[in-house]
Design a protein around this motif. Structure first.
Motif, PDB file in Angstrom:
ATOM      1  N   THR A   1       0.848  -1.192   0.000  1.00  0.00           N
ATOM      2  CA  THR A   1       0.000   0.000   0.000  1.00  0.00           C
ATOM      3  C   THR A   1       0.882   1.240   0.000  1.00  0.00           C
ATOM      4  O   THR A   1       1.625   1.488   0.950  1.00  0.00           O
ATOM      5  CB  THR A   1      -0.989   0.001   1.191  1.00  0.00           C
ATOM      6  OG1 THR A   1      -1.693   1.250   1.217  1.00  0.00           O
ATOM      7  CG2 THR A   1      -0.289  -0.223   2.526  1.00  0.00           C
ATOM      8  N   VAL A   2       0.801   2.008  -1.081  1.00  0.00           N
ATOM      9  CA  VAL A   2       1.578   3.232  -1.253  1.00  0.00           C
ATOM     10  C   VAL A   2       0.653   4.302  -1.807  1.00  0.00           C
ATOM     11  O   VAL A   2      -0.051   4.069  -2.786  1.00  0.00           O
ATOM     12  CB  VAL A   2       2.775   3.025  -2.202  1.00  0.00           C
ATOM     13  CG1 VAL A   2       3.501   4.350  -2.451  1.00  0.00           C
ATOM     14  CG2 VAL A   2       3.744   1.989  -1.637  1.00  0.00           C
ATOM     15  N   MET A   3       0.641   5.481  -1.180  1.00  0.00           N
ATOM     16  CA  MET A   3      -0.244   6.555  -1.629  1.00  0.00           C
ATOM     17  C   MET A   3       0.124   7.016  -3.037  1.00  0.00           C
ATOM     18  O   MET A   3       1.279   6.913  -3.465  1.00  0.00           O
ATOM     19  CB  MET A   3      -0.194   7.732  -0.663  1.00  0.00           C
ATOM     20  CG  MET A   3       1.161   8.356  -0.520  1.00  0.00           C
ATOM     21  SD  MET A   3       1.198   9.926   0.436  1.00  0.00           S
ATOM     22  CE  MET A   3      -0.072   9.771   1.633  1.00  0.00           C
ATOM     23  N   LEU A   4      -0.859   7.576  -3.738  1.00  0.00           N
ATOM     24  CA  LEU A   4      -0.619   8.015  -5.113  1.00  0.00           C
ATOM     25  C   LEU A   4       0.126   9.345  -5.156  1.00  0.00           C
ATOM     26  O   LEU A   4       0.966   9.566  -6.031  1.00  0.00           O
ATOM     27  CB  LEU A   4      -1.952   8.114  -5.866  1.00  0.00           C
ATOM     28  CG  LEU A   4      -1.883   8.175  -7.380  1.00  0.00           C
ATOM     29  CD1 LEU A   4      -1.042   7.058  -7.967  1.00  0.00           C
ATOM     30  CD2 LEU A   4      -3.293   8.141  -7.968  1.00  0.00           C
ATOM     31  N   ALA A   5      -0.191  10.237  -4.225  1.00  0.00           N
ATOM     32  CA  ALA A   5       0.515  11.520  -4.154  1.00  0.00           C
ATOM     33  C   ALA A   5       0.521  11.980  -2.709  1.00  0.00           C
ATOM     34  O   ALA A   5      -0.478  11.841  -2.003  1.00  0.00           O
ATOM     35  CB  ALA A   5      -0.156  12.562  -5.043  1.00  0.00           C
ATOM     36  N   ASN A   6       1.645  12.553  -2.291  1.00  0.00           N
ATOM     37  CA  ASN A   6       1.748  12.957  -0.898  1.00  0.00           C
ATOM     38  C   ASN A   6       1.029  14.270  -0.637  1.00  0.00           C
ATOM     39  O   ASN A   6       1.142  15.220  -1.417  1.00  0.00           O
ATOM     40  CB  ASN A   6       3.215  13.076  -0.480  1.00  0.00           C
ATOM     41  CG  ASN A   6       3.358  13.372   0.989  1.00  0.00           C
ATOM     42  OD1 ASN A   6       3.543  14.514   1.383  1.00  0.00           O
ATOM     43  ND2 ASN A   6       3.218  12.352   1.828  1.00  0.00           N
TER      44      ASN A   6
ATOM     45  N   LEU B   1      -2.677  -5.074  -4.070  1.00  0.00           N
ATOM     46  CA  LEU B   1      -2.081  -3.761  -4.296  1.00  0.00           C
ATOM     47  C   LEU B   1      -3.110  -2.663  -4.032  1.00  0.00           C
ATOM     48  O   LEU B   1      -4.230  -2.708  -4.557  1.00  0.00           O
ATOM     49  CB  LEU B   1      -1.576  -3.663  -5.738  1.00  0.00           C
ATOM     50  CG  LEU B   1      -0.530  -4.720  -6.109  1.00  0.00           C
ATOM     51  CD1 LEU B   1      -0.367  -4.810  -7.615  1.00  0.00           C
ATOM     52  CD2 LEU B   1       0.797  -4.423  -5.441  1.00  0.00           C
ATOM     53  N   HIS B   2      -2.728  -1.691  -3.226  1.00  0.00           N
ATOM     54  CA  HIS B   2      -3.644  -0.613  -2.834  1.00  0.00           C
ATOM     55  C   HIS B   2      -2.953   0.736  -2.935  1.00  0.00           C
ATOM     56  O   HIS B   2      -1.769   0.856  -2.625  1.00  0.00           O
ATOM     57  CB  HIS B   2      -4.109  -0.824  -1.384  1.00  0.00           C
ATOM     58  CG  HIS B   2      -4.784   0.378  -0.794  1.00  0.00           C
ATOM     59  ND1 HIS B   2      -4.287   1.033   0.328  1.00  0.00           N
ATOM     60  CD2 HIS B   2      -5.899   1.067  -1.165  1.00  0.00           C
ATOM     61  CE1 HIS B   2      -5.089   2.043   0.623  1.00  0.00           C
ATOM     62  NE2 HIS B   2      -6.059   2.105  -0.254  1.00  0.00           N
ATOM     63  N   THR B   3      -3.707   1.738  -3.350  1.00  0.00           N
ATOM     64  CA  THR B   3      -3.222   3.115  -3.275  1.00  0.00           C
ATOM     65  C   THR B   3      -4.311   4.015  -2.737  1.00  0.00           C
ATOM     66  O   THR B   3      -5.485   3.893  -3.078  1.00  0.00           O
ATOM     67  CB  THR B   3      -2.739   3.625  -4.652  1.00  0.00           C
ATOM     68  OG1 THR B   3      -2.044   4.863  -4.472  1.00  0.00           O
ATOM     69  CG2 THR B   3      -3.881   3.840  -5.640  1.00  0.00           C
ATOM     70  N   ASP B   4      -3.906   4.922  -1.858  1.00  0.00           N
ATOM     71  CA  ASP B   4      -4.773   5.973  -1.366  1.00  0.00           C
ATOM     72  C   ASP B   4      -4.631   7.135  -2.346  1.00  0.00           C
ATOM     73  O   ASP B   4      -3.594   7.802  -2.390  1.00  0.00           O
ATOM     74  CB  ASP B   4      -4.338   6.372   0.043  1.00  0.00           C
ATOM     75  CG  ASP B   4      -5.179   7.483   0.642  1.00  0.00           C
ATOM     76  OD1 ASP B   4      -5.958   8.108  -0.105  1.00  0.00           O
ATOM     77  OD2 ASP B   4      -5.051   7.741   1.853  1.00  0.00           O
ATOM     78  N   ALA B   5      -5.685   7.372  -3.129  1.00  0.00           N
ATOM     79  CA  ALA B   5      -5.632   8.396  -4.183  1.00  0.00           C
ATOM     80  C   ALA B   5      -6.282   9.704  -3.755  1.00  0.00           C
ATOM     81  O   ALA B   5      -6.627  10.534  -4.599  1.00  0.00           O
ATOM     82  CB  ALA B   5      -6.299   7.866  -5.448  1.00  0.00           C
ATOM     83  N   ALA B   6      -6.429   9.914  -2.445  1.00  0.00           N
ATOM     84  CA  ALA B   6      -7.168  11.067  -1.937  1.00  0.00           C
ATOM     85  C   ALA B   6      -6.696  12.384  -2.542  1.00  0.00           C
ATOM     86  O   ALA B   6      -7.505  13.208  -2.965  1.00  0.00           O
ATOM     87  CB  ALA B   6      -7.059  11.119  -0.410  1.00  0.00           C
ATOM     88  N   GLN B   7      -5.391  12.598  -2.583  1.00  0.00           N
ATOM     89  CA  GLN B   7      -4.875  13.896  -3.014  1.00  0.00           C
ATOM     90  C   GLN B   7      -4.790  14.040  -4.526  1.00  0.00           C
ATOM     91  O   GLN B   7      -4.734  15.165  -5.034  1.00  0.00           O
ATOM     92  CB  GLN B   7      -3.491  14.140  -2.400  1.00  0.00           C
ATOM     93  CG  GLN B   7      -3.512  14.401  -0.913  1.00  0.00           C
ATOM     94  CD  GLN B   7      -4.242  15.678  -0.545  1.00  0.00           C
ATOM     95  OE1 GLN B   7      -4.406  16.599  -1.344  1.00  0.00           O
ATOM     96  NE2 GLN B   7      -4.718  15.739   0.696  1.00  0.00           N
ATOM     97  N   ALA B   8      -4.780  12.945  -5.242  1.00  0.00           N
ATOM     98  CA  ALA B   8      -4.598  13.023  -6.697  1.00  0.00           C
ATOM     99  C   ALA B   8      -5.896  13.267  -7.452  1.00  0.00           C
ATOM    100  O   ALA B   8      -5.912  13.961  -8.475  1.00  0.00           O
ATOM    101  CB  ALA B   8      -3.944  11.736  -7.199  1.00  0.00           C
ATOM    102  N   ILE B   9      -6.995  12.714  -6.946  1.00  0.00           N
ATOM    103  CA  ILE B   9      -8.277  12.821  -7.640  1.00  0.00           C
ATOM    104  C   ILE B   9      -8.650  14.293  -7.814  1.00  0.00           C
ATOM    105  O   ILE B   9      -8.593  15.084  -6.886  1.00  0.00           O
ATOM    106  CB  ILE B   9      -9.388  12.104  -6.842  1.00  0.00           C
ATOM    107  CG1 ILE B   9      -9.116  10.599  -6.736  1.00  0.00           C
ATOM    108  CG2 ILE B   9     -10.757  12.380  -7.450  1.00  0.00           C
ATOM    109  CD1 ILE B   9      -9.366   9.820  -7.985  1.00  0.00           C
ATOM    110  N   GLY B  10      -9.041  14.657  -9.023  1.00  0.00           N
ATOM    111  CA  GLY B  10      -9.478  16.011  -9.311  1.00  0.00           C
ATOM    112  C   GLY B  10      -8.365  16.979  -9.639  1.00  0.00           C
ATOM    113  O   GLY B  10      -8.625  18.132  -9.993  1.00  0.00           O
ATOM    114  N   LYS B  11      -7.107  16.534  -9.526  1.00  0.00           N
ATOM    115  CA  LYS B  11      -5.962  17.395  -9.820  1.00  0.00           C
ATOM    116  C   LYS B  11      -5.150  16.867 -10.994  1.00  0.00           C
ATOM    117  O   LYS B  11      -4.629  17.642 -11.790  1.00  0.00           O
ATOM    118  CB  LYS B  11      -5.066  17.510  -8.587  1.00  0.00           C
ATOM    119  CG  LYS B  11      -5.755  18.096  -7.378  1.00  0.00           C
ATOM    120  CD  LYS B  11      -4.915  17.927  -6.125  1.00  0.00           C
ATOM    121  CE  LYS B  11      -5.715  18.311  -4.891  1.00  0.00           C
ATOM    122  NZ  LYS B  11      -5.026  17.928  -3.635  1.00  0.00           N
TER     123      LYS B  11
END
Length: 408
Positions: A159-164, A195-205
């Motif tokens: 699990t690695v975030m998509l963008a910090n 495989l997991h990613t936290d895409a919270a910050q990337a969505i919409g940008k």
């Protein structure tokens, strides 16, 4: 924004509701207030809206509607996905040694607390093992080879975030996933690494498309892209067997994966926000980058070598809206600057972190502690103008000069 009002520069923490989103919410609460499981008119309307929203969410990330499950937000989604991985590990009957082992996770030292603290709890409770891969201090990214070196026979999930959220550095999730998927698993090992990613910050940008990012799970957070504080998870091919274990049990909503009467009004808002992203992402991204770049140019012009921009690596891409910077010198801690600011509304980093210590994220990517302690995170939004930036920089100049005098 009005020149007489405050200048909001904390869009990575939360965004306001887009006017069209607010309209979708209020219209739904007024006209489709019925229980979506009911057969009468208001219930049927609610069900239609939920289905339309699911389609919009799927379109936003290049997925199938059947792969989208609505949640209360990112924290629930991340907890749910990590919990699923543990249960999947113990349900696997093909690995003979699983009863003697704990599931092993691989993550980074850049993650949001809704991943980081869950894994720390699992380790302390004897539920799981975890390897935390350090981001490179040369790129601000988690490097693919470091992830691969961390893989064990009992590894169940990466699990690695998509963008910090603090630096904006975009992580090489697609490459990590492709390389992990290519690993050959042997008898006695987990047959598949999820495989997991936290895409919270990337969505919409920036563009987020699961056909390009081969994750099994992806977390979506509404209040990061002008939607209400609800969210969703994406589960690849959920109808074909990708595991998802319910956290709750009840009335069977969301195909029994997440029971409970659906929050139709907020889901309507989430779907409308997704629709806006589908229609306007290129324009959003262009505007955000133009204003963020102008901000950094003005900071350098005004402060010169008194400013340090954190997390700006030549070898890495950043979110188009994020600028993390520090004033150099004593007495210029980020929280002190913000306390003096008359117009700027921003943060020193993640909203859930203490303002009185250096950001662990900045320290992790090699920013010296004295610089990291002075950090400010400015994140611009769709309505942020260059005039807003001019106001903010003048405000910062005043704060900087006053604090510098006080520390001398």
């Amino acid at each position: 924004m009005s020149t007489t009002a405050s200048v909001y520069l904390d869009y990575n923490a939360t965004t306001p509701l887009d006017p069209d989103v607010l309209t979708a919410i209020t219209d739904t609460l007024r006209d489709a207030w019925g229980n979506p499981s009911s057969s009468y008119t208001q219930g049927k309307k609610a069900k239609v809206i939920i289905n339309e929203s699911r389609q919009n969410m799927a379109s936003m990330i290049g997925a199938k509607p059947s792969d989208i499950i609505f949640t209360s937000g990112g924290t629930e989604g991340n907890n749910w996905i990590l919990d699923t991985a543990v249960k999947c590990f113990h349900d696997d009957q093909n690995a003979e040694n699983h009863r003697k082992q704990l599931p092993h996770f691989i993550t980074s030292n850049l993650e949001h607390d809704s991943v980081k603290l869950v894994l720390e709890h699992m380790v302390s409770a004897g539920i799981a093992e975890c390897t935390v891969v350090a981001a490179s201090k040369l790129s601000g990214r988690v490097e693919v080879e470091d992830v691969l070196r961390a893989v064990r026979p009992n590894t169940i999930m990466v699990t690695v975030m998509l963008a910090n959220n603090e630096t904006g550095v975009i992580q090489p999730v697609s490459k990590i996933c492709s390389r992990v998927r290519s690993l050959k698993r042997h008898p006695g090992e987990t047959p598949k690494i999820l495989l997991h990613t936290d895409a919270a910050q990337a969505i919409g940008k920036v563009k987020v498309d699961v056909s390009d990012i081969p994750v099994d799970y992806l977390t979506i957070v509404g209040h990061k892209f002008y939607a209400p504080r609800v969210g969703a998870i994406y589960v690849r091919d959920l109808d074909k067997g990708t595991p998802l274990y319910p956290l709750l049990f009840g009335g069977g909503q969301e195909r029994n994966f997440r029971p409970g009467t659906e929050n139709a009004g907020m889901i309507a808002g989430l779907g409308k926000a997704a629709e806006l992203v589908v229609r306007n992402l290129d324009a959003f991204e262009k505007h955000l980058k133009e204003v963020r770049d102008y901000l950094e140019e003005e900071l350098v012009r005004e402060f010169g070598d008194m400013i340090h921009i954190n997390g700006k690596f030549k070898t890495s891409e950043r979110l188009p809206n994020t600028c993390n910077f520090s004033f150099k010198g004593q007495g210029l801690e980020g929280h002190k600057v913000l306390n003096k600011a008359e117009h700027v509304q921003a943060s020193v980093g993640a909203a859930c972190h203490s303002q009185n210590r250096a950001s662990p994220i900045l320290l992790a990517i090699g920013i010296p502690e004295d610089i990291a302690r002075n950090a400010l995170r400015f994140s611009v939004g769709r309505e942020t103008s260059k005039n807003d930036i001019d106001i903010a920089v003048r405000d910062l100049k005043k704060c900087h000069d006053e604090l510098s005098k006080e520390s001398n």
